[in-house]
Design a protein around this motif. Structure first.
Motif, mmCIF file in Angstrom:
data_model
loop_
_atom_site.group_PDB
_atom_site.id
_atom_site.type_symbol
_atom_site.label_atom_id
_atom_site.label_comp_id
_atom_site.label_asym_id
_atom_site.label_seq_id
_atom_site.Cartn_x
_atom_site.Cartn_y
_atom_site.Cartn_z
ATOM 1 N N ALA A 82 0.830 -1.202 0.000
ATOM 2 C CA ALA A 82 0.000 0.000 0.000
ATOM 3 C C ALA A 82 0.867 1.256 0.000
ATOM 4 O O ALA A 82 0.560 2.235 -0.691
ATOM 5 C CB ALA A 82 -0.927 0.005 1.214
ATOM 6 N N GLU A 83 1.951 1.217 0.748
ATOM 7 C CA GLU A 83 2.856 2.372 0.782
ATOM 8 C C GLU A 83 3.478 2.614 -0.589
ATOM 9 O O GLU A 83 3.570 3.757 -1.058
ATOM 10 C CB GLU A 83 3.947 2.139 1.827
ATOM 11 N N LYS A 84 3.900 1.522 -1.263
ATOM 12 C CA LYS A 84 4.497 1.655 -2.584
ATOM 13 C C LYS A 84 3.469 2.148 -3.606
ATOM 14 O O LYS A 84 3.763 3.007 -4.439
ATOM 15 C CB LYS A 84 5.079 0.307 -3.037
ATOM 16 N N GLN A 85 2.262 1.585 -3.537
ATOM 17 C CA GLN A 85 1.224 1.978 -4.486
ATOM 18 C C GLN A 85 0.810 3.431 -4.280
ATOM 19 O O GLN A 85 0.561 4.154 -5.250
ATOM 20 C CB GLN A 85 0.020 1.041 -4.341
ATOM 21 N N ALA A 128 -7.619 -3.239 -3.307
ATOM 22 C CA ALA A 128 -7.514 -4.685 -3.070
ATOM 23 C C ALA A 128 -6.588 -4.952 -1.887
ATOM 24 O O ALA A 128 -6.845 -5.830 -1.059
ATOM 25 C CB ALA A 128 -6.996 -5.389 -4.324
ATOM 26 N N GLY A 129 -5.511 -4.185 -1.821
ATOM 27 C CA GLY A 129 -4.580 -4.321 -0.702
ATOM 28 C C GLY A 129 -5.217 -3.961 0.623
ATOM 29 O O GLY A 129 -4.961 -4.611 1.648
ATOM 30 N N ARG A 130 -6.054 -2.945 0.606
ATOM 31 C CA ARG A 130 -6.748 -2.550 1.840
ATOM 32 C C ARG A 130 -7.692 -3.655 2.310
ATOM 33 O O ARG A 130 -7.815 -3.921 3.508
ATOM 34 C CB ARG A 130 -7.524 -1.256 1.591
ATOM 35 N N ALA A 155 -7.378 -5.682 5.758
ATOM 36 C CA ALA A 155 -8.492 -5.777 6.701
ATOM 37 C C ALA A 155 -8.814 -7.232 7.041
ATOM 38 O O ALA A 155 -9.074 -7.578 8.197
ATOM 39 C CB ALA A 155 -9.730 -5.088 6.117
ATOM 40 N N THR A 156 -8.763 -8.091 6.011
ATOM 41 C CA THR A 156 -9.022 -9.516 6.229
ATOM 42 C C THR A 156 -7.970 -10.122 7.142
ATOM 43 O O THR A 156 -8.290 -10.889 8.064
ATOM 44 C CB THR A 156 -9.035 -10.263 4.880
ATOM 45 N N ALA A 157 -6.709 -9.785 6.892
ATOM 46 C CA ALA A 157 -5.619 -10.301 7.718
ATOM 47 C C ALA A 157 -5.758 -9.812 9.154
ATOM 48 O O ALA A 157 -5.522 -10.568 10.107
ATOM 49 C CB ALA A 157 -4.271 -9.868 7.134
ATOM 50 N N LYS A 158 -6.143 -8.561 9.308
ATOM 51 C CA LYS A 158 -6.296 -7.988 10.648
ATOM 52 C C LYS A 158 -7.369 -8.738 11.437
ATOM 53 O O LYS A 158 -7.189 -9.045 12.622
ATOM 54 C CB LYS A 158 -6.655 -6.509 10.531
ATOM 55 N N LYS A 159 -8.490 -9.039 10.783
ATOM 56 C CA LYS A 159 -9.556 -9.781 11.441
ATOM 57 C C LYS A 159 -9.083 -11.170 11.860
ATOM 58 O O LYS A 159 -9.399 -11.639 12.960
ATOM 59 C CB LYS A 159 -10.760 -9.912 10.493
ATOM 60 N N LYS A 160 -8.320 -11.807 10.962
ATOM 61 C CA LYS A 160 -7.833 -13.151 11.264
ATOM 62 C C LYS A 160 -6.853 -13.119 12.435
ATOM 63 O O LYS A 160 -6.891 -13.985 13.310
ATOM 64 C CB LYS A 160 -7.149 -13.744 10.030
ATOM 65 N N ILE A 161 -5.971 -12.113 12.454
ATOM 66 C CA ILE A 161 -5.008 -11.987 13.546
ATOM 67 C C ILE A 161 -5.737 -11.852 14.877
ATOM 68 O O ILE A 161 -5.456 -12.570 15.845
ATOM 69 C CB ILE A 161 -4.102 -10.759 13.328
ATOM 70 N N LYS A 162 -6.688 -10.925 14.928
ATOM 71 C CA LYS A 162 -7.419 -10.674 16.174
ATOM 72 C C LYS A 162 -8.206 -11.907 16.616
ATOM 73 O O LYS A 162 -8.276 -12.214 17.805
ATOM 74 C CB LYS A 162 -8.358 -9.481 15.993
#
Length: 370
Positions: A86-89, A186-188, A192-199
């Motif tokens: 996201a930073e690169k894009q 798409a990256g966002r 968000a999906t990864a964040k939900k899975k982590i939590k």
């Protein structure tokens, strides 16, 4: 590192090595809900809590916790990768936006030039060359003017061509910017999906651990230490340190020493998924920041560190090298010598020194291989 800090860390590593432990509890992973032991009774006294969960059940809990934290580690890597992309894009979108602004300004200038040329042609009356020659009082002046006209015609063609290219560039910039925006979105979503899975995984692990009594948690921690010790002992018994000649800590590069100094200075700071310091770190956040401090930026995630950095034989590793763990490259630590690593293990733990062989090694990579 400073003499005081260096001697302190060396002493700490030496003590741990001396007992062949080098494996702090909680190396990133876990276990199912414990079931009461057949010997436990519903009305047992509070002192009976130590027998409420059998060692077999606690081992199952440890394995379940390992699994949950491992899945959280994978999701954290996905989160960090999405963040990095996201930073690169975003940077690419900003660069494209600047090109579009510059292109529009250039196109405006070209249009002004084209308008001036059209107005000049209009003032000449748009007469054909033969008529202008016949009406001219000075044929030589006309012929000289004709040469200038030809030059003007060539310049006009060049102007038209440049205007066309600029318009095409603007169209391409707009398409590229649109594509980057789609990737960013798409990256966002992936983030968000990864964040939900982590939590979700961390919450499940914390809930599982919260069901244990104090003495059961102590027994669980002892099982973790024993599992790490068993793996580390097997690794040392393989003679790997004899092959590396690293019984006394080995010698790293100047940059490697700086990276080790940075990483060991973070000892005791908490693990934080997605964190890159200075108050908390996840595993790759610690290693990437340590090497950035040494003047050698490396990829943000453990998986990209494994993919992009030069692979080194275990027998050739030296302080500052990174050890990638597990088949999915979901964990990374920094080798500090004498069979030890410094790493950020997992949620609920702090940056610590552990045994390099306390987890299954996938590869060793060297950030400053050049």
């Amino acid at each position: 590192m400073g003499a005081g800090k260096g001697s302190l860390i060396t002493a700490a590593v030496s003590v741990v090595c001396a007992v062949t432990v080098l494996a702090a509890p909680g190396t990133a992973f876990a276990a199912p809900t414990p079931t009461p032991s057949p010997t436990a009774t519903p009305n047992a006294s509070t002192n009976a809590s130590s027998t409420a969960v059998s060692t077999k059940d606690l081992e199952a809990v440890r394995q379940k916790l390992d699994k949950l934290y491992h899945e959280a580690a994978l999701a954290t890597d996905a989160y960090n990768a999405a963040e990095e992309k996201a930073e690169k894009q975003s940077a690419e979108i900003v660069a494209l936006a600047k090109k579009i602004v510059q292109g529009k300004a250039k196109l405006d200038r070209l249009k002004d030039r084209a308008g001036a040329a059209a107005r000049a042609q209009y003032r000449s009356g748009g007469l054909p060359d033969e008529a202008q020659l016949m009406l001219s009082d000075d044929p030589q002046e006309f012929l000289d003017g004709t040469g200038r006209v030809l030059q003007g015609q060539r310049a006009t063609k060049a102007l038209i061509a440049e205007t066309t290219r600029t318009q095409q560039d603007l169209e391409q910039y707009a398409k590229d910017a649109s594509a980057q925006w789609k990737k960013l979105e798409a990256g966002r979503e992936a983030k968000a999906t990864a964040k939900k899975k982590i939590k979700k995984r961390i919450a499940a692990a914390e809930k599982l651990e919260s069901r244990l009594e104090k003495d059961e948690k102590e027994r669980l921690a002892e099982l973790e230490r024993k599992a790490a010790l068993k793996a580390q002992t097997a690794w040392l018994d393989s003679g790997v340190l004899d092959k590396t000649g690293d019984k006394t800590g080995g010698k790293g590069s100047a940059a490697g020493k700086k990276a080790v100094e940075y990483a060991t200075a973070q000892l005791g700071k908490p693990y934080g998924w997605g964190d890159e310091g200075p108050t908390a770190y996840d595993c790759s956040g610690l290693t990437s920041q340590a090497w950035a401090s040494a003047g050698s930026p490396i990829p943000r995630t453990s998986q990209e560190q494994w993919k992009q950095l030069k692979h080194i034989d275990v027998e050739d590793m030296r302080p500052g090298d990174l050890i990638i763990y597990f088949d999915d490259a979901s964990h990374v630590a920094m080798y500090v010598g004498e069979g030890a690593i410094v790493h950020a293990p997992r949620p609920g733990r702090t940056v610590t020194i552990a045994g390099a062989g306390s987890m299954p090694i996938l590869a060793v990579v060297r950030p400053d291989a050049s």
